[in-house]
Design an enzyme around this catalytic site. Structure first.
Site, PDB file in Angstrom:
ATOM      1  N   ALA A  86       0.609 -10.294  -9.279  1.00  0.00           N
ATOM      2  CA  ALA A  86      -0.770  -8.982  -8.494  1.00  0.00           C
ATOM      3  C   ALA A  86      -0.886  -8.140  -9.203  1.00  0.00           C
ATOM      4  O   ALA A  86      -0.753  -7.694  -9.734  1.00  0.00           O
ATOM      5  CB  ALA A  86      -0.388  -8.632  -7.870  1.00  0.00           C
ATOM      6  N   GLY A  98      -5.644  -2.350 -13.561  1.00  0.00           N
ATOM      7  CA  GLY A  98      -5.539  -1.112 -13.441  1.00  0.00           C
ATOM      8  C   GLY A  98      -4.149  -1.625 -14.889  1.00  0.00           C
ATOM      9  O   GLY A  98      -3.085  -2.657 -15.297  1.00  0.00           O
ATOM     10  N   ASP A 125      -0.674  -0.044 -14.127  1.00  0.00           N
ATOM     11  CA  ASP A 125       0.514  -0.276 -13.798  1.00  0.00           C
ATOM     12  C   ASP A 125       0.435  -1.726 -13.076  1.00  0.00           C
ATOM     13  O   ASP A 125       2.006  -2.006 -13.876  1.00  0.00           O
ATOM     14  CB  ASP A 125       0.242   0.555 -12.381  1.00  0.00           C
ATOM     15  CG  ASP A 125       0.367   1.564 -12.429  1.00  0.00           C
ATOM     16  OD1 ASP A 125       0.251   2.655 -13.407  1.00  0.00           O
ATOM     17  OD2 ASP A 125      -0.534   2.810 -11.489  1.00  0.00           O
ATOM     18  N   CYS A 150      -3.472  -2.961   3.232  1.00  0.00           N
ATOM     19  CA  CYS A 150      -4.068  -3.916   2.502  1.00  0.00           C
ATOM     20  C   CYS A 150      -2.034  -4.370   1.964  1.00  0.00           C
ATOM     21  O   CYS A 150      -2.508  -5.277   1.866  1.00  0.00           O
ATOM     22  CB  CYS A 150      -4.351  -3.185   1.112  1.00  0.00           C
ATOM     23  SG  CYS A 150      -5.289  -4.609   0.608  1.00  0.00           S
ATOM     24  N   GLY A 174       2.207  -3.262  -9.378  1.00  0.00           N
ATOM     25  CA  GLY A 174       2.472  -2.424 -10.230  1.00  0.00           C
ATOM     26  C   GLY A 174       3.221  -0.857  -9.485  1.00  0.00           C
ATOM     27  O   GLY A 174       2.454  -0.454  -9.447  1.00  0.00           O
ATOM     28  N   CYS A 228     -12.054   1.697  -1.492  1.00  0.00           N
ATOM     29  CA  CYS A 228     -12.556   0.442  -1.759  1.00  0.00           C
ATOM     30  C   CYS A 228     -13.436   0.434  -1.370  1.00  0.00           C
ATOM     31  O   CYS A 228     -14.151  -0.014  -1.822  1.00  0.00           O
ATOM     32  CB  CYS A 228     -11.486  -0.592  -2.533  1.00  0.00           C
ATOM     33  SG  CYS A 228     -10.860  -1.738  -1.345  1.00  0.00           S
TER      34      CYS A 228
END
EC number: 2.8.1.13
Length: 366
Positions: free
Chosen positions: A6, A10, A12, A101, A125, A197
């Protein structure tokens, strides 16, 4: 193993995917499109899952030489995360959308699809560690206490964790950024995402007000019962809130007032002094046990550490199961603990790091 990485866009998740490739796994990268209108999500460095993030994720996947896809999870995200967020605030509770989430999207919807397509694991991450002891999966804090994300993963089931990979668990953020730079990943210095977000301007009260409308109620002094003002809806407040209360007159002692409790049926918001925020007892429901064993298999009360926020809100505690609910007695009172939040329970293990015993949703405090 066949691994689905996934990739949020970013640093990570990019490094996590790189480590999975380096470990010899067959890796496929996927970015989750969580909004039918990407412009409604934060842009730049303040959020995640934007169009810019999708481009960053694709560039990282190209550099790693792995296939890359964008999967549309917008409808599921709206139902499971956004609508849940609104409903919880309407009921006077304080939800954690990032936890939801992870639980409903990344390790339910995404993992279910990954397994259906023949993948063995989903790689993310997150900063947390997984281990297997005597055939039982264990979730532990990461090596980097400042970045530890075990709290938002503590609601995952045993089966979900068996199909999860957290390659960054033994690393620090500084080391991850340095590794990204060495690998030539363009996101090496990309700032971390933060805030919610799906609220573009960061104005949670306005976001909720637009969806729930006005439901006038009273601001009441919890100690004296005096009416201090009116408000447009309990959804505009959360336990522990100090600013934006709309109270003109100062308290008799001059001290600031905080939100102590929300009563959605009557529309009452109770406020008072900071010392009245402290609670030493938590009752929580819908427990999840990552190892599959309630409270780690212990019988009766368990000495543990309780955590009520992703970063902070930690106290030594005693927890036990009473009629299916988790009752937590805090050794050190905590402030700003609200119904709707999750309480994660840990057992301290000096040799191997803190072990997650389980997580439950707070219903009442005292």
């Amino acid at each position: 193993m066949r691994v689905l990485a996934a990739m949020s866009g970013g640093v990570d998740s990019a490094v996590a995917a790189a480590r999975a490739v380096e470990a010899g796994h067959e890796v496929v990268g996927v970015h989750l499109a969580l909004s039918a209108k990407p412009g409604t999500l934060r842009t730049g460095a303040r959020g995640c899952c934007t169009v810019e993030d999708a481009h960053d994720a694709r560039r990282a996947a190209d550099l790693l030489g792995i296939p890359f896809y964008v999967w549309d999870f917008a409808e599921r995200f709206t139902e499971e995360v956004v609508e849940d967020f609104v409903a919880e605030y309407a009921a006077g509770r304080t939800p954690n959308p990032c936890l939801r989430c992870n639980e409903r999207i990344k390790f339910e919807a995404l993992l279910d699809k990954a397994i259906a397509l023949g993948f063995d694991a989903v790689c993310t991450g997150h900063y947390a560690r997984l281990s297997t002891v005597d055939g039982e999966i264990e979730l532990r804090r990461s090596a980097d206490d400042g970045k530890d994300q075990s709290y938002v993963l503590a609601s995952l089931t045993t089966d979900q964790l068996r199909h999860a990979m957290f390659p960054l668990g033994d690393s620090t953020k500084t080391a991850v950024r340095a590794e990204a730079a060495e690998r030539g990943l363009g996101v090496a210095e990309k700032p971390d995402s933060h805030d919610i977000c799906f609220i573009p301007d960061g104005d949670t009260r306005k976001f909720l007000g637009d969806r729930l409308g006005e439901h006038a109620g009273l601001l009441v002094d919890d100690e004296t019962g005096a009416v201090l003002g009116r408000h447009a809806g309990v959804h505009g407040f959360t336990v522990g809130q100090r600013k934006g209360l709309g109270i003109d007159a100062p308290a008799p002692d001059g001290r600031p007032r905080y939100v102590l409790a929300l009563e959605p049926v009557s529309g009452t918001v109770r406020v008072g002094a900071a010392d009245r925020l402290a609670v030493d007892r938590i009752v929580a429901t819908r427990p999840v046990w990552p190892s599959g064993q309630p409270l780690g298999g212990a019988q009766g009360p368990v000495e543990c550490v309780a955590q009520v926020r992703a970063h902070g809100g930690i106290s030594p505690a005693v927890a036990e199961l009473v009629d299916g609910e988790v009752v937590v007695q805090l050794r050190e009172p905590l402030k700003g603990v609200a119904p709707g939040q999750a309480v994660a329970l840990y057992r301290t293990d000096a040799a191997a790091g803190d072990l997650v015993l389980g997580s439950a949703t707070i219903t009442t405090t005292g």
